[in-house]
Design a protein around this motif. Structure first.
Motif, PDB file in Angstrom:
ATOM      1  N   SER A 278       4.778  10.762  -6.295  1.00 44.40           N
ATOM      2  CA  SER A 278       4.167  10.692  -4.953  1.00 44.40           C
ATOM      3  C   SER A 278       3.225  11.850  -4.658  1.00 44.40           C
ATOM      4  CB  SER A 278       5.254  10.633  -3.874  1.00 44.40           C
ATOM      5  OG  SER A 278       6.132   9.570  -4.131  1.00 44.40           O
ATOM      6  N   ILE A 279       2.471  12.253  -5.657  1.00 43.89           N
ATOM      7  CA  ILE A 279       1.517  13.346  -5.462  1.00 43.89           C
ATOM      8  C   ILE A 279       0.306  12.872  -4.659  1.00 43.89           C
ATOM      9  CG2 ILE A 279      -0.048  14.910  -6.679  1.00 43.89           C
ATOM     10  CD1 ILE A 279       2.080  14.798  -8.997  1.00 43.89           C
ATOM     11  N   GLY A 280      -0.069  11.636  -4.857  1.00 41.15           N
ATOM     12  CA  GLY A 280      -1.132  11.055  -4.036  1.00 41.15           C
ATOM     13  C   GLY A 280      -2.530  11.202  -4.579  1.00 41.15           C
ATOM     14  N   LEU A 281      -2.661  11.676  -5.820  1.00 46.23           N
ATOM     15  CA  LEU A 281      -4.005  11.819  -6.387  1.00 46.23           C
ATOM     16  C   LEU A 281      -4.709  10.471  -6.502  1.00 46.23           C
ATOM     17  CD1 LEU A 281      -5.294  14.460  -7.186  1.00 46.23           C
ATOM     18  CD2 LEU A 281      -4.854  13.921  -9.560  1.00 46.23           C
ATOM     19  N   CYS A 282      -3.975   9.443  -6.806  1.00 46.90           N
ATOM     20  CA  CYS A 282      -4.582   8.115  -6.929  1.00 46.90           C
ATOM     21  C   CYS A 282      -5.207   7.686  -5.608  1.00 46.90           C
ATOM     22  CB  CYS A 282      -3.563   7.085  -7.398  1.00 46.90           C
ATOM     23  SG  CYS A 282      -2.037   7.045  -6.443  1.00 46.90           S
ATOM     24  N   GLU A 283      -4.543   7.976  -4.519  1.00 47.49           N
ATOM     25  CA  GLU A 283      -5.087   7.622  -3.204  1.00 47.49           C
ATOM     26  C   GLU A 283      -6.374   8.399  -2.933  1.00 47.49           C
ATOM     27  OE1 GLU A 283      -2.753   8.924   0.138  1.00 47.49           O
ATOM     28  OE2 GLU A 283      -3.300   7.153   1.286  1.00 47.49           O
ATOM     29  N   ALA A 284      -6.378   9.682  -3.325  1.00 42.11           N
ATOM     30  CA  ALA A 284      -7.561  10.505  -3.098  1.00 42.11           C
ATOM     31  C   ALA A 284      -8.736  10.044  -3.951  1.00 42.11           C
ATOM     32  CB  ALA A 284      -7.232  11.970  -3.407  1.00 42.11           C
ATOM     33  N   LEU A 285      -8.460   9.611  -5.183  1.00 44.81           N
ATOM     34  CA  LEU A 285      -9.535   9.247  -6.111  1.00 44.81           C
ATOM     35  C   LEU A 285     -10.004   7.816  -5.938  1.00 44.81           C
ATOM     36  CD1 LEU A 285      -8.123  11.000  -9.298  1.00 44.81           C
ATOM     37  CD2 LEU A 285     -10.150  11.672  -8.004  1.00 44.81           C
ATOM     38  N   CYS A 286      -9.142   6.958  -5.443  1.00 38.65           N
ATOM     39  CA  CYS A 286      -9.505   5.537  -5.310  1.00 38.65           C
ATOM     40  C   CYS A 286      -8.836   4.961  -4.059  1.00 38.65           C
ATOM     41  CB  CYS A 286      -9.088   4.783  -6.565  1.00 38.65           C
ATOM     42  SG  CYS A 286      -9.661   3.068  -6.605  1.00 38.65           S
ATOM     43  N   PRO A 287      -9.316   5.380  -2.892  1.00 40.64           N
ATOM     44  CA  PRO A 287      -8.673   4.951  -1.643  1.00 40.64           C
ATOM     45  C   PRO A 287      -8.823   3.460  -1.354  1.00 40.64           C
ATOM     46  CG  PRO A 287     -10.669   6.215  -1.190  1.00 40.64           C
ATOM     47  CD  PRO A 287     -10.433   6.304  -2.659  1.00 40.64           C
ATOM     48  N   ASP A 288      -9.716   2.790  -2.069  1.00 40.59           N
ATOM     49  CA  ASP A 288      -9.862   1.339  -1.864  1.00 40.59           C
ATOM     50  C   ASP A 288      -8.643   0.573  -2.368  1.00 40.59           C
ATOM     51  OD1 ASP A 288     -12.333   1.711  -0.803  1.00 40.59           O
ATOM     52  OD2 ASP A 288     -13.437   1.167  -2.624  1.00 40.59           O
ATOM     53  N   LEU A 289      -7.921   1.165  -3.301  1.00 41.16           N
ATOM     54  CA  LEU A 289      -6.804   0.439  -3.925  1.00 41.16           C
ATOM     55  C   LEU A 289      -5.435   1.049  -3.682  1.00 41.16           C
ATOM     56  CD1 LEU A 289      -8.117  -0.559  -7.463  1.00 41.16           C
ATOM     57  CD2 LEU A 289      -8.145  -1.881  -5.353  1.00 41.16           C
ATOM     58  N   PHE A 290      -5.395   2.376  -3.552  1.00 40.61           N
ATOM     59  CA  PHE A 290      -4.085   3.047  -3.498  1.00 40.61           C
ATOM     60  C   PHE A 290      -3.832   3.660  -2.132  1.00 40.61           C
ATOM     61  CE2 PHE A 290      -5.588   3.275  -7.884  1.00 40.61           C
ATOM     62  CZ  PHE A 290      -4.489   2.814  -8.594  1.00 40.61           C
ATOM     63  N   GLU A 291      -2.590   3.575  -1.722  1.00 38.73           N
ATOM     64  CA  GLU A 291      -2.184   4.219  -0.475  1.00 38.73           C
ATOM     65  C   GLU A 291      -0.719   4.615  -0.620  1.00 38.73           C
ATOM     66  OE1 GLU A 291      -3.620   2.365   3.251  1.00 38.73           O
ATOM     67  OE2 GLU A 291      -1.497   2.413   3.820  1.00 38.73           O
ATOM     68  N   LEU A 292      -0.380   5.788  -0.067  1.00 31.48           N
ATOM     69  CA  LEU A 292       1.031   6.193  -0.048  1.00 31.48           C
ATOM     70  C   LEU A 292       1.618   5.842   1.314  1.00 31.48           C
ATOM     71  CD1 LEU A 292       0.408   7.682  -2.674  1.00 31.48           C
ATOM     72  CD2 LEU A 292       1.781   9.580  -1.819  1.00 31.48           C
ATOM     73  N   ASP A 293       2.757   5.199   1.301  1.00 39.71           N
ATOM     74  CA  ASP A 293       3.386   4.894   2.583  1.00 39.71           C
ATOM     75  C   ASP A 293       4.179   6.102   3.072  1.00 39.71           C
ATOM     76  OD1 ASP A 293       5.837   4.946   1.319  1.00 39.71           O
ATOM     77  OD2 ASP A 293       6.148   2.770   1.389  1.00 39.71           O
ATOM     78  N   ASP A 294       4.817   5.975   4.197  1.00 40.94           N
ATOM     79  CA  ASP A 294       5.514   7.114   4.807  1.00 40.94           C
ATOM     80  C   ASP A 294       6.630   7.651   3.922  1.00 40.94           C
ATOM     81  OD1 ASP A 294       3.857   6.927   6.952  1.00 40.94           O
ATOM     82  OD2 ASP A 294       5.255   5.777   8.185  1.00 40.94           O
ATOM     83  N   ASP A 295       7.132   6.821   3.028  1.00 39.71           N
ATOM     84  CA  ASP A 295       8.198   7.255   2.128  1.00 39.71           C
ATOM     85  C   ASP A 295       7.650   7.831   0.821  1.00 39.71           C
ATOM     86  OD1 ASP A 295      10.158   6.389   3.890  1.00 39.71           O
ATOM     87  OD2 ASP A 295      10.090   4.342   3.090  1.00 39.71           O
ATOM     88  N   GLY A 296       6.324   7.837   0.680  1.00 38.93           N
ATOM     89  CA  GLY A 296       5.727   8.365  -0.531  1.00 38.93           C
ATOM     90  C   GLY A 296       5.606   7.350  -1.653  1.00 38.93           C
ATOM     91  N   SER A 297       5.880   6.083  -1.341  1.00 35.33           N
ATOM     92  CA  SER A 297       5.719   5.049  -2.363  1.00 35.33           C
ATOM     93  C   SER A 297       4.268   4.579  -2.403  1.00 35.33           C
ATOM     94  CB  SER A 297       6.606   3.833  -2.043  1.00 35.33           C
ATOM     95  OG  SER A 297       7.959   4.184  -2.110  1.00 35.33           O
ATOM     96  N   VAL A 298       3.776   4.390  -3.615  1.00 40.35           N
ATOM     97  CA  VAL A 298       2.401   3.926  -3.760  1.00 40.35           C
ATOM     98  C   VAL A 298       2.322   2.436  -3.444  1.00 40.35           C
ATOM     99  CG1 VAL A 298       0.480   3.636  -5.348  1.00 40.35           C
ATOM    100  CG2 VAL A 298       1.928   5.644  -5.521  1.00 40.35           C
ATOM    101  N   ILE A 299       1.380   2.106  -2.589  1.00 41.03           N
ATOM    102  CA  ILE A 299       1.116   0.704  -2.267  1.00 41.03           C
ATOM    103  C   ILE A 299      -0.222   0.329  -2.900  1.00 41.03           C
ATOM    104  CG2 ILE A 299       0.647  -0.936  -0.411  1.00 41.03           C
ATOM    105  CD1 ILE A 299       2.170   0.982   1.447  1.00 41.03           C
ATOM    106  N   LEU A 300      -0.245  -0.806  -3.582  1.00 43.23           N
ATOM    107  CA  LEU A 300      -1.521  -1.343  -4.063  1.00 43.23           C
ATOM    108  C   LEU A 300      -2.067  -2.208  -2.942  1.00 43.23           C
ATOM    109  CD1 LEU A 300      -0.569  -2.279  -7.735  1.00 43.23           C
ATOM    110  CD2 LEU A 300      -1.854  -0.289  -6.927  1.00 43.23           C
ATOM    111  N   ILE A 301      -2.986  -1.633  -2.196  1.00 45.75           N
ATOM    112  CA  ILE A 301      -3.466  -2.253  -0.965  1.00 45.75           C
ATOM    113  C   ILE A 301      -3.957  -3.673  -1.210  1.00 45.75           C
ATOM    114  CG2 ILE A 301      -5.122  -2.060   0.938  1.00 45.75           C
ATOM    115  CD1 ILE A 301      -5.365   0.927   0.197  1.00 45.75           C
ATOM    116  N   ARG A 302      -4.632  -3.877  -2.325  1.00 46.20           N
ATOM    117  CA  ARG A 302      -5.256  -5.185  -2.575  1.00 46.20           C
ATOM    118  C   ARG A 302      -4.586  -5.928  -3.726  1.00 46.20           C
ATOM    119  NH1 ARG A 302     -11.590  -4.361  -2.075  1.00 46.20           N
ATOM    120  NH2 ARG A 302     -11.474  -6.627  -1.980  1.00 46.20           N
ATOM    121  N   GLY A 303      -3.368  -5.499  -4.061  1.00 51.65           N
ATOM    122  CA  GLY A 303      -2.622  -6.200  -5.090  1.00 51.65           C
ATOM    123  C   GLY A 303      -2.886  -5.647  -6.476  1.00 51.65           C
TER     124      GLY A 303
END
Ligand code: SF4
Length: 65
Positions: A12-37
């Motif tokens: 849950s470092i969140g680098l993926c969200e920072a580098l590709c916010p169109d696809l990755f998001e961390l939820d409140d629990d720190g789990s990665v969500i694939l926003i678009r599947g």
């Protein structure tokens, strides 16, 4: 292109969200969500996807064709 997350490796470092916010998001629990599947839509910049995959410090992300 299809995305895969090894959730046992993700810390849950969140680098993926920072580098590709169109696809990755961390939820409140720190789990990665694939926003678009798992299937990467055509309108997403694949360089961003590659940056997120190679940038994950735990090797938790991978893609298949
Ligand atoms: S960059 Fe890797 S370790 Fe960090 S939140 Fe994303 S998948 Fe998890």
């Amino acid at each position: 292109m299809r995305l895969h997350i090894d959730r046992d490796r993700c810390t849950s470092i969140g680098l993926c969200e920072a580098l590709c916010p169109d696809l990755f998001e961390l939820d409140d629990d720190g789990s990665v969500i694939l926003i678009r599947g798992e299937d990467v839509p055509d309108d997403v910049d694949t360089e961003q996807v590659d940056a997120a995959v190679s940038g994950c410090p735990n090797g938790a992300l991978s893609t298949t064709a």
